[in-house]
Design a protein around this motif. Structure first.
Motif, PDB file in Angstrom:
ATOM      1  N   THR A  20     -16.597   7.685  32.164  1.00  0.00           N
ATOM      2  CA  THR A  20     -15.939   8.793  31.885  1.00  0.00           C
ATOM      3  C   THR A  20     -16.757   9.739  30.684  1.00  0.00           C
ATOM      4  N   ILE A  21     -17.373   8.934  29.621  1.00  0.00           N
ATOM      5  CA  ILE A  21     -18.328   9.564  28.713  1.00  0.00           C
ATOM      6  C   ILE A  21     -19.346  10.107  29.300  1.00  0.00           C
ATOM      7  N   GLY A  24     -18.875  13.036  31.432  1.00  0.00           N
ATOM      8  CA  GLY A  24     -18.359  14.166  30.771  1.00  0.00           C
ATOM      9  C   GLY A  24     -19.459  14.647  30.143  1.00  0.00           C
ATOM     10  N   TYR A  25     -20.427  14.258  29.513  1.00  0.00           N
ATOM     11  CA  TYR A  25     -21.559  14.653  28.906  1.00  0.00           C
ATOM     12  C   TYR A  25     -22.476  15.423  29.785  1.00  0.00           C
ATOM     13  N   SER A  43     -15.890  15.144  28.714  1.00  0.00           N
ATOM     14  CA  SER A  43     -15.166  14.038  28.856  1.00  0.00           C
ATOM     15  C   SER A  43     -13.720  13.986  28.935  1.00  0.00           C
ATOM     16  N   ALA A 456     -15.774  11.331  21.259  1.00  0.00           N
ATOM     17  CA  ALA A 456     -15.841  11.051  22.628  1.00  0.00           C
ATOM     18  C   ALA A 456     -14.883  10.005  23.224  1.00  0.00           C
ATOM     19  N   ALA A 460     -11.904  10.744  25.500  1.00  0.00           N
ATOM     20  CA  ALA A 460     -11.968  10.168  26.920  1.00  0.00           C
ATOM     21  C   ALA A 460     -10.753   9.154  27.150  1.00  0.00           C
TER      22      ALA A 460
END
Length: 500
Positions: A20-21, A24-25, A43, A456, A460
């Motif tokens: 996810t992180i 997300g970025y 994220s 983050a 997340a």
């Protein structure tokens, strides 16, 4: 494919977190014109999507990383926060209060008018005002409402949904207001004023990019071969230092052997000597010693840059020039002041600069010479970028304890929670570091990592935990929530601008 991911995430929920992180970025780097969504919002959005697989992550992780994030924010802002507490900052403090108040009123009116639940209203505030910290404090508050666990989960999920829906314009809106609307109304040239202010704040110096450095040095080292008819031949190193004032003999090479240059070392004709000094003095010393020469192979002259904190009462309140004269040539020779800082800000290195307790003076010189001066001025800051985990642990523990304090206002229990407690603790320890640099070290790289990674991970997990409930909430409120976010973003800015 979905079944495989579902099984993987059930077996290893942390896998879903780091994916996810990462994604997300990636999403956060996508640009629309000059607008960038950012990794935190990315994220959250990716977390909501992956959360449709109904992944269960320990909620205690969320609290831990939120505490790390908010502590780092407080730590970095501590010096500026306490330094700004004066009469001149009263207008800014009042404006900040009014901004919070107007934003709160906008959120409450929206919630009452459109029958938003508490979680969605908190998400509206977090996204519309682009305050990610609201997610954490709202989650803590919702958990203490005294309602069923299912209702708590739904409202905490709606915080994330409201934030995700409102954050995009919450991020874009201030850019439009500040760069277009207000300058148009006030007829300002924002770019011109920004360049002017940047020049003033930097003292006329250009801001260096990562990897760049100032190639102009104040202190330099050169080697000379002492000629028979030079003024230096037959004199001791200390006598030469007294003649030159701001240049000193650091090493003597005689017949290929290096001699340890003490105050009593006599310089002879034919010696090759290493001389360190202020650049303005070094340009004239060739006439004093003889011709400049090349350093022999394998020759090293070890010197050190050392930050020394002014603590000795005899120099507090005196100028740099007075300190220079009081130390005397015999004490200060071989040591050169390169720069001065106070509360994290560079000061002009001038003879008339008055010294305050806690000022950071950066000296260059041989370690033995620096040791001699250091004992008379104060103490040194270690050059190693190492976190002081003793104070870090105490700071986090103190923040959690403060967050547990609860009192009642009109019968309503009020607490600042872990987030507020760690923020206050971070402010305190950041200020402590700026005034007593031997304590509470948290290098900039480490604090930036805690701040960015902590937020983050927290966001997340919030997104992943939202799961299927996110779809239900978005279907319920649709575009209504988005336009309410537009109002929460714009109205407080315009009101507070003209108020201020």
């Amino acid at each position: 494919m979905i079944d495989i991911l579902d099984k993987l995430f059930d077996a290893a929920p942390l896998l879903a977190l780091f994916i996810t992180i990462s994604l997300g970025y990636v999403v956060g780097k996508l640009t629309i014109g000059q607008f960038v969504l950012g990794g935190i919002a990315g994220s959250l959005i990716v977390g909501v999507i992956i959360g449709q697989l109904d992944i269960h992550i320990d909620t205690a992780m969320k609290s831990v990383f939120f505490a790390l994030f908010i502590y780092a924010v407080g730590y970095q802002g501590g010096p500026q926060f306490f330094r700004s507490l004066n009469r001149r900052s009263l207008n800014q403090l009042v404006s900040a209060f009014v901004m919070c108040l107007v934003g709160l009123i906008c959120v409450l009116v929206s919630a009452w008018t459109f029958d938003l639940d508490r979680g969605t209203a908190a998400g509206l505030a977090a996204g519309g005002l682009t305050q990610s910290a609201i997610i954490g404090t709202a989650g803590d508050a919702i958990a203490k409402l005294g309602v069923s666990a299912e209702q708590i989960k739904i409202m905490q999920t709606n915080v994330a949904v409201g934030y995700a829906v409102c954050y995009i314009f919450g991020n874009l809106g201030p850019i439009i207001i500040v760069t277009w609307f207000l300058p148009m109304v006030m007829r300002w040239d924002v770019r011109k004023e920004a360049v002017k202010l940047a020049r003033e704040l930097s003292g006329g110096k250009a801001q260096l990019e990562p990897g760049q450095f100032n190639a102009v040095r104040k202190v330099n080292t050169r080697l000379y071969t002492v000629s028979a008819d030079s003024k230096a031949a037959g004199k001791t190193a200390l006598a030469i230092d007294q003649d030159l004032q701001d240049a000193a003999v650091e090493s003597v090479l005689r017949n290929g052997d290096e001699l340890a240059a003490s105050d009593d070392t006599v310089v002879q004709a034919g010696d090759t000597i290493a001389v360190t000094g202020i650049v303005t003095v070094m340009k004239d010393v060739a006439a004093y010693f003889g011709p400049e020469s090349k350093a022999p192979d394998q020759f090293q002259l070890v010197e050190e840059q050392r930050e020394i904190i002014v603590t000795k009462p005899q120099f507090i309140g005196k100028t740099i020039g007075e300190m220079h004269d009081e130390l005397g040539v015999q004490t200060r020779h071989g040591v050169y002041l390169v720069s001065a800082r106070r509360m994290g800000r560079d000061l002009p290195n001038l003879q008339g600069l008055e010294l305050h307790k806690g000022d950071e003076l950066l000296f260059t010189g041989a370690p033995k010479d620096l040791d001699r001066v250091q004992s008379l001025i104060g103490y040194k800051i270690t050059a190693a970028a190492v976190t002081d985990f003793v104070f870090f642990g105490v700071g986090m523990a103190l923040g959690i304890l403060v967050g547990m304090i609860e009192f009642k206002v009109a019968g309503i229990p009020v607490t600042i929670g872990t987030g507020g407690g760690c923020l206050l603790s971070g402010l305190l320890f950041g200020w402590l570091r700026s005034t007593h640099p031997q304590f509470a070290a948290l290098p900039t790289g480490a604090s930036n990592f805690l701040r960015d990674f902590g937020l983050a991970v927290f966001v997340a997990i919030v997104g992943i935990s939202a799961g299927p409930q996110a779809v239900t909430t978005m279907q319920q409120y649709g575009l209504t929530l988005f336009f309410l976010g537009v109002g929460v973003t714009i109205i407080p800015q315009i009101v507070v601008f003209f108020f201020s």
